[in-house]
Write a protein that holds these residues in place. Structure first.
Motif, mmCIF file in Angstrom:
data_model
loop_
_atom_site.group_PDB
_atom_site.id
_atom_site.type_symbol
_atom_site.label_atom_id
_atom_site.label_comp_id
_atom_site.label_asym_id
_atom_site.label_seq_id
_atom_site.Cartn_x
_atom_site.Cartn_y
_atom_site.Cartn_z
ATOM 1 N N ARG A 1 -5.912 -23.059 -30.742
ATOM 2 C CA ARG A 1 -5.338 -21.963 -29.944
ATOM 3 C C ARG A 1 -3.935 -21.624 -30.425
ATOM 4 N N ASN B 1 -4.401 -19.466 -33.434
ATOM 5 C CA ASN B 1 -4.937 -18.155 -33.075
ATOM 6 C C ASN B 1 -3.854 -17.245 -32.505
ATOM 7 N N VAL B 2 -3.046 -17.778 -31.601
ATOM 8 C CA VAL B 2 -1.972 -16.971 -31.002
ATOM 9 C C VAL B 2 -0.975 -16.561 -32.081
ATOM 10 N N SER C 1 -6.066 -12.514 -25.662
ATOM 11 C CA SER C 1 -5.838 -13.914 -25.300
ATOM 12 C C SER C 1 -6.381 -14.269 -23.929
ATOM 13 N N LEU D 1 3.234 -14.633 -24.370
ATOM 14 C CA LEU D 1 2.310 -15.248 -25.324
ATOM 15 C C LEU D 1 2.913 -16.424 -26.084
ATOM 16 N N SER E 1 -2.433 -20.220 -22.110
ATOM 17 C CA SER E 1 -2.817 -19.845 -23.473
ATOM 18 C C SER E 1 -1.624 -19.530 -24.357
ATOM 19 N N SER E 2 -0.410 -19.686 -23.829
ATOM 20 C CA SER E 2 0.764 -19.392 -24.657
ATOM 21 C C SER E 2 0.905 -20.444 -25.748
ATOM 22 N N SER F 1 0.180 -24.438 -25.327
ATOM 23 C CA SER F 1 -0.873 -25.045 -26.140
ATOM 24 C C SER F 1 -0.365 -26.237 -26.930
ATOM 25 N N MET G 1 -12.303 -17.062 -29.832
ATOM 26 C CA MET G 1 -11.244 -16.134 -30.223
ATOM 27 C C MET G 1 -11.768 -15.044 -31.144
#
Length: 317
Positions: free
Chosen positions: A18, A21-22, A51, A73, A81-82, A86, A171
């Motif tokens: 994650r 991905n972010v 997200s 984010l 999910s930030s 994470s 994602m």
């Protein structure tokens, strides 16, 4: 191995994936602003959409500004999910299970946590953001390579693979969904000469997954919606496609005991992917199809939890 250990390493794999991905999404969206002509915009709220941040300070996504989205984010600990959330959860899970990991792995995760903690909120400024995000992507790639090359490929490693590939499949499906139903529609309604912008946007979708060069090798044609969606959803060789991630899950299940139910749920999702007519779905219902795929991925996670994790063990998600 103990159920609580399996759950910890599973979520460590998910949270580290994650993080990457972010970082990819924010980095590519920032660069996309430089490619689009004046007057054409995709909006920062799109990243919140991808997200899954449904409670974005209770604001309208269409009017979300860059600063607020970046804070949400990258640094907001109230957003699970930030990037900062994470890496914090990944570090905690790595700390608890460090006796089964190569020592270098925990050191890497801890160093990345300290690096990000030291640079937020400064890292949210556009001038410093690219270097920070590239560092995150590089470190997570190093984390994945360390595990593949230095950790015994035992049950713990299989749970890491499950977490990483389930998060990655989810994602990728989100990026495809938003790319077709939000980014493209919003951008193209603002211009009549839309084909050049369509190509730019689909290239951005591919680059968010580092898939542009592999796509060009696979598809000997201009970048277009049908081929991009087919590549990211159904291609079995590209490591970030949904189909490839699910095949990785199947291999990991094969190495674990009591995996029959999980394999059956997974086989159903893989059939959904294999038999889909992408062109027809783009014309009439791709959003609904991707929604069903995401629900099915959620069912795979539920089956993993029901089979191997103890119900009373609570891990922050």
């Amino acid at each position: 191995m103990l159920s609580r250990v399996a759950e910890r390493v599973y979520w460590m794999g998910r949270y580290m994936e994650r993080c990457e991905n972010v970082a990819r999404l924010v980095d590519v969206n920032t660069k996309l602003l430089l490619d689009l002509p004046r007057g054409v915009s995709v909006g920062w709220g799109t990243l919140v959409d991808i997200s899954g941040g449904s409670d974005f300070y209770r604001r309208d996504l269409d009017s979300a500004d860059e600063r607020a989205v970046m804070r949400f984010l990258l640094a907001d600990m109230n957003n699970p999910s930030s990037l900062m959330s994470s890496i914090t959860y990944a570090r905690e899970n790595a700390r608890i299970t460090r006796e089964i990991l190569p020592s270098e792995v925990y050191t890497l995760v801890n160093d990345l946590y300290l690096y990000l903690k030291d640079r937020f909120p400064k890292g949210a400024a556009r001038g410093e953001r690219q270097a920070l995000l590239e560092e995150v992507i590089e470190k997570v790639q190093q984390f994945t390579g360390m595990l593949a090359g230095c950790m015994s490929h035992n049950d713990a490693y299989s749970f890491l693979r499950l977490g990483r590939n389930l998060e990655r499949a989810d994602m990728t499906s989100r990026i495809v969904d938003v790319g077709t139903s939000r980014i493209l529609t919003k951008a193209l309604e603002e211009t009549e000469a839309n084909e050049p912008f369509e190509n730019i946007l689909w290239m951005s979708v591919l680059r968010s997954l580092s898939g542009y060069q592999m796509y060009r090798q696979h598809v000997l044609d201009r970048v277009n919606a049908e081929d991009v969606v087919m590549f990211l959803v159904q291609d079995s060789l590209f490591p970030r496609s949904v189909a490839h991630c699910l095949s990785e899950l199947s291999e990991a299940f094969d190495r674990l005991p009591n995996s029959d139910n999980a394999q059956r749920v997974l086989a159903s999702v893989r059939r959904q992917l294999k038999t889909a007519d992408i062109l027809q779905l783009i014309e009439s219902g791709l959003h609904e199809y991707i929604d069903s795929i995401q629900s099915s991925i959620g069912e795979v996670h539920s089956e993993i939890a029901d089979t191997w994790f103890l119900p009373q063990v609570q891990v922050t998600q």
